[in-house]
Write an enzyme that holds these catalytic residues in place. Structure first.
Site, PDB file in Angstrom:
ATOM      1  N   LYS A  55       0.845  -1.200   0.000  1.00 39.99           N
ATOM      2  CA  LYS A  55       0.000   0.000   0.000  1.00 39.99           C
ATOM      3  C   LYS A  55       0.875   1.243   0.000  1.00 39.99           C
ATOM      4  O   LYS A  55       0.633   2.186  -0.746  1.00 39.99           O
ATOM      5  CB  LYS A  55      -0.936  -0.005   1.208  1.00 39.99           C
ATOM      6  CG  LYS A  55      -2.124  -0.945   1.024  1.00 39.99           C
ATOM      7  CD  LYS A  55      -2.896  -1.174   2.305  1.00 39.99           C
ATOM      8  CE  LYS A  55      -3.965  -2.240   2.074  1.00 39.99           C
ATOM      9  NZ  LYS A  55      -4.535  -2.793   3.302  1.00 39.99           N
ATOM     10  N   GLN A  99      -5.059  -1.459   9.501  1.00 47.47           N
ATOM     11  CA  GLN A  99      -4.951  -2.802   8.922  1.00 47.47           C
ATOM     12  C   GLN A  99      -5.586  -3.848   9.847  1.00 47.47           C
ATOM     13  O   GLN A  99      -5.261  -3.919  11.026  1.00 47.47           O
ATOM     14  CB  GLN A  99      -3.466  -3.128   8.674  1.00 47.47           C
ATOM     15  CG  GLN A  99      -3.222  -4.426   7.962  1.00 47.47           C
ATOM     16  CD  GLN A  99      -3.726  -4.417   6.513  1.00 47.47           C
ATOM     17  OE1 GLN A  99      -3.505  -3.460   5.773  1.00 47.47           O
ATOM     18  NE2 GLN A  99      -4.415  -5.466   6.123  1.00 47.47           N
ATOM     19  N   ASP A 122     -11.544   2.959   3.721  1.00 44.82           N
ATOM     20  CA  ASP A 122     -11.908   1.543   3.628  1.00 44.82           C
ATOM     21  C   ASP A 122     -13.422   1.389   3.460  1.00 44.82           C
ATOM     22  O   ASP A 122     -13.896   0.328   3.049  1.00 44.82           O
ATOM     23  CB  ASP A 122     -11.488   0.816   4.918  1.00 44.82           C
ATOM     24  CG  ASP A 122     -10.332  -0.139   4.699  1.00 44.82           C
ATOM     25  OD1 ASP A 122     -10.070  -0.492   3.522  1.00 44.82           O
ATOM     26  OD2 ASP A 122      -9.709  -0.540   5.693  1.00 44.82           O
TER      27      ASP A 122
END
Ligand code: NDP
Length: 299
Positions: A55, A99, A122
């Site tokens: 990422k 995460q 997200d």
């Protein structure tokens, strides 16, 4: 026997990142804004470390700022929430991603709810999930968004198609179903309590598998000519001990029946990070009151 077209998600994601980089450069040149994505990793989970590294490098490659925050596996929920609050306040940070999975002493829902809705790239915050359900313009979870892009690239209009989504998680199955409904599909969501799963799948023009069970969907579960999107990532043992990744679909039998299919790896996976970058660009624009650009994959 007919063989399905392979949907090359890796290639599409690379083209999409070029399109994103173009818009990031324009945002910098015209408005002096560089979008920033903060990724928070708690603990040492090896798979998560790989994801976070990827990422970070892809964020920088498209010209955005990447901020990496690492907390020890022993971090408390209060410590993580304090870090999230700090990132919520930081104007250089337009997107925040914590995460998952998190160590067991931390409640993931509390963390997701603590992320500012406008920075929730997200798309997991309940308010963004609600906006998706009612057809609003919130942040859409990256994996389903990537699946939808691949589907539209392949099929064009999805209106009227019968879609079956296998799996009902908050991060894949449910938002995927909501997106397909928004595209005017007739949507069925199947799960572990569904009766005669194979029969449900065989009715699908579009089949999205997100169950986390290696090669569960067999070729004879698939309607001839259907488009199959395999979200699953499962590691299976190999004789050399290294293991390899397979999807939720039994690719070898499915490829003989489907009209088009995503491989694992190289299908949905690369689209997830590309869509994270897309969401970060959108978030940055919205936070500055600028209309989010329409990003097109490069030719
Ligand atoms: P979850 O474990 O949260 O959800 C799995 C879903 O599948 C549940 O709804 C469950 O049903 C259903 N299910 C499980 N077993 C069966 C079965 N035997 N028959 C029918 N339904 C079943 O998984 P996620 O949604 O988080 O992820 C799914 C897969 O996608 C995983 O392999 C994951 O690694 C992968 N993934 C890939 C991403 C990518 O970028 N490509 C991103 C995110 C996930 P029930 O609700 O009834 O328990």
């Amino acid at each position: 026997m007919a063989t399905a077209t392979i949907i090359d998600g890796k290639h599409y994601a690379a083209r999409l990142r070029v399109g994103i980089a173009t818009q990031v450069a324009r945002l910098k040149a015209e408005h002096g804004i560089t979008p920033g994505l903060a990724v928070v990793l708690v603990g040492e989970d090896p798979a998560s470390q790989v994801y976070v590294r990827n990422k970070g490098s892809q964020t920088r490659e498209v010209g955005m700022n990447s901020f990496e925050h690492r907390l020890p596996a022993t971090a408390t929920q209060a410590e993580l929430l304090a870090r999230v609050a700090e990132l919520n306040r930081n104007p250089a940070v337009n997107g925040i991603l914590v995460q998952l999975p998190l160590p067991k002493q931390i409640d993931p829902e509390a963390v997701i709810e603590a992320i500012a809705v406008r920075k929730d790239v997200d798309g997991f915050h309940p308010l963004n999930a609600g906006l998706l359900a009612v057809g609003g313009t919130g942040m859409v979870p990256c994996t389903p968004l990537g699946c939808l892009m691949l589907l539209k690239d392949r099929i064009g209009s999805l209106a009227g198609l019968r879609a079956v989504v296998l799996g009902r998680s908050n991060i894949v199955g449910k938002p995927m179903a909501a997106l397909l409904l928004r595209e005017h599909c007739t949507v069925t969501i199947a799960h572990s309590r569904t009766r005669d799963l194979a029969d449900e799948c065989r009715r699908a023009d579009v089949l999205v598998a997100a169950v986390g069970k290696a090669r569960m969907v067999k070729g004879d579960w698939i309607k001839p000519g259907a488009t199959v999107i395999d979200v699953g990532i499962n590691r299976v043992p190999t004789p050399d001990g290294k293991g390899r990744l397979v999807g939720d679909v039994d690719f070898e039998s499915a490829v003989e029946v489907a009209g088009a299919i995503t491989p694992v790896p190289g299908g949905v996976g690369p689209m997830t990070i590309a869509c994270l970058l897309l969401n970060t660009l959108t978030a940055a624009c919205r936070q500055h009151g600028i209309p989010a650009p329409e990003v097109r994959p490069s030719a």
